[in-house]
Design a protein around this motif. Structure first.
Motif, short mmCIF file in Angstrom:
data_model
loop_
_atom_site.label_atom_id
_atom_site.label_comp_id
_atom_site.label_asym_id
_atom_site.label_seq_id
_atom_site.Cartn_x
_atom_site.Cartn_y
_atom_site.Cartn_z
N UNK A 1 0.86 -1.18 0.00
CA UNK A 1 0.00 0.00 0.00
C UNK A 1 0.90 1.23 0.00
N UNK A 2 0.41 2.31 0.55
CA UNK A 2 1.20 3.54 0.57
C UNK A 2 2.50 3.39 1.35
N UNK A 3 2.45 2.72 2.49
CA UNK A 3 3.64 2.68 3.35
C UNK A 3 4.11 1.29 3.74
N UNK A 4 3.27 0.29 3.61
CA UNK A 4 3.68 -1.03 4.09
C UNK A 4 3.04 -2.14 3.27
N UNK A 5 3.48 -3.35 3.57
CA UNK A 5 2.96 -4.53 2.89
C UNK A 5 1.46 -4.67 3.16
N UNK A 6 0.72 -5.03 2.13
CA UNK A 6 -0.73 -5.17 2.24
C UNK A 6 -1.11 -6.48 2.94
N UNK A 7 -2.14 -6.41 3.77
CA UNK A 7 -2.63 -7.62 4.45
C UNK A 7 -3.18 -8.64 3.47
N UNK A 8 -3.91 -8.18 2.44
CA UNK A 8 -4.46 -9.14 1.48
C UNK A 8 -3.35 -9.83 0.69
N UNK A 9 -2.22 -9.13 0.49
CA UNK A 9 -1.08 -9.76 -0.15
C UNK A 9 -0.50 -10.86 0.75
N UNK A 10 -0.31 -10.54 2.03
CA UNK A 10 0.24 -11.55 2.96
C UNK A 10 -0.64 -12.79 3.00
N UNK A 11 -1.96 -12.61 2.99
CA UNK A 11 -2.88 -13.74 3.02
C UNK A 11 -2.73 -14.59 1.75
N UNK A 12 -2.65 -13.95 0.59
CA UNK A 12 -2.48 -14.69 -0.66
C UNK A 12 -1.12 -15.36 -0.72
N UNK A 13 -0.09 -14.67 -0.32
CA UNK A 13 1.26 -15.24 -0.33
C UNK A 13 1.31 -16.49 0.54
N UNK A 14 0.62 -16.45 1.67
CA UNK A 14 0.63 -17.60 2.58
C UNK A 14 -0.11 -18.80 2.00
N UNK A 15 -0.94 -18.60 0.99
CA UNK A 15 -1.64 -19.70 0.34
C UNK A 15 -0.80 -20.37 -0.75
N UNK A 16 0.26 -19.70 -1.20
CA UNK A 16 1.14 -20.30 -2.20
C UNK A 16 1.88 -21.45 -1.51
N UNK A 17 1.90 -22.64 -2.12
CA UNK A 17 2.42 -23.82 -1.43
C UNK A 17 3.94 -23.89 -1.28
N UNK A 18 4.66 -22.90 -1.79
CA UNK A 18 6.12 -22.84 -1.63
C UNK A 18 6.48 -21.45 -1.13
N UNK A 19 7.67 -21.27 -0.60
CA UNK A 19 8.06 -19.92 -0.16
C UNK A 19 8.02 -18.93 -1.33
N UNK A 20 7.51 -17.74 -1.04
CA UNK A 20 7.49 -16.64 -2.01
C UNK A 20 8.29 -15.51 -1.39
N UNK B 1 -2.90 -4.78 -9.73
CA UNK B 1 -2.76 -4.54 -8.29
C UNK B 1 -3.42 -5.58 -7.40
N UNK B 2 -3.93 -6.65 -7.96
CA UNK B 2 -4.68 -7.66 -7.19
C UNK B 2 -3.80 -8.84 -6.79
N UNK B 3 -3.63 -9.07 -5.49
CA UNK B 3 -2.89 -10.26 -5.05
C UNK B 3 -3.55 -11.55 -5.52
N UNK B 4 -4.86 -11.59 -5.53
CA UNK B 4 -5.57 -12.79 -5.99
C UNK B 4 -5.29 -13.05 -7.47
N UNK B 5 -5.26 -12.00 -8.27
CA UNK B 5 -4.95 -12.14 -9.69
C UNK B 5 -3.52 -12.62 -9.88
N UNK B 6 -2.61 -12.19 -9.03
CA UNK B 6 -1.23 -12.65 -9.11
C UNK B 6 -1.16 -14.16 -8.87
N UNK B 7 -1.85 -14.65 -7.86
CA UNK B 7 -1.83 -16.09 -7.57
C UNK B 7 -2.44 -16.87 -8.73
#
Length: 129
Positions: free
Chosen positions: A43-62, A107-113
């Motif tokens: 976001x403007x200053x920090x990592x987005x919460x919705x990104x962290x949630x999507x990243x955590x669903x990826x089955x390997x380290x991102x 800009x969509x974490x879901x679209x990235x996944x």
């Protein structure tokens, strides 16, 4: 049998120094800098919460790096292109998403996944882990 992805690495089109971060932030606000991966993860200053949630669903380290601190194997695979997302497999590094594909995520974490899953299918890769 498909080669499996061990980890995914995203590289931002920004430097990781304080000056680099500040320059990118100001440039982005003024419309002079753009990084599609930054738009997805921050976001403007920090990592987005919705990104962290999507990243955590990826089955390997991102993992994410900046253009000046990315691992050499990632830099070689990407051919200097940033932003980019690459995968490490048993055969080395391969580009999954380039800047245009990241822009298409709008800009969509879901679209990235979803784009990652599609890229794996297109390249005959599968998630490890």
């Amino acid at each position: 049998m498909a080669d499996t992805v061990r980890r995914v690495v995203g590289v931002y089109d920004a430097d990781h120094t304080l000056w680099g971060e500040l320059s990118y932030w100001v440039g982005a606000r003024l419309g002079r800098s753009h990084c599609a991966l930054c738009d997805i993860t921050h976001g403007l200053l920090r990592e987005r919460e919705d990104w962290r949630a999507c990243r955590d669903e990826v089955p390997v380290p991102f993992e994410t790096y900046h253009r000046d601190d990315q691992p050499e194997g990632v830099r070689a695979a990407a051919g200097g292109r940033v932003p980019v997302v690459v995968a490490e497999t048993g055969d080395g590094w391969t580009v999954l998403l380039d800047g245009d594909a990241l822009d298409a995520c709008a800009g969509s974490p879901e679209a990235l996944v979803r784009a990652l899953d599609e890229a794996l299918g297109r390249l005959g890769l599968s998630w490890g882990g």
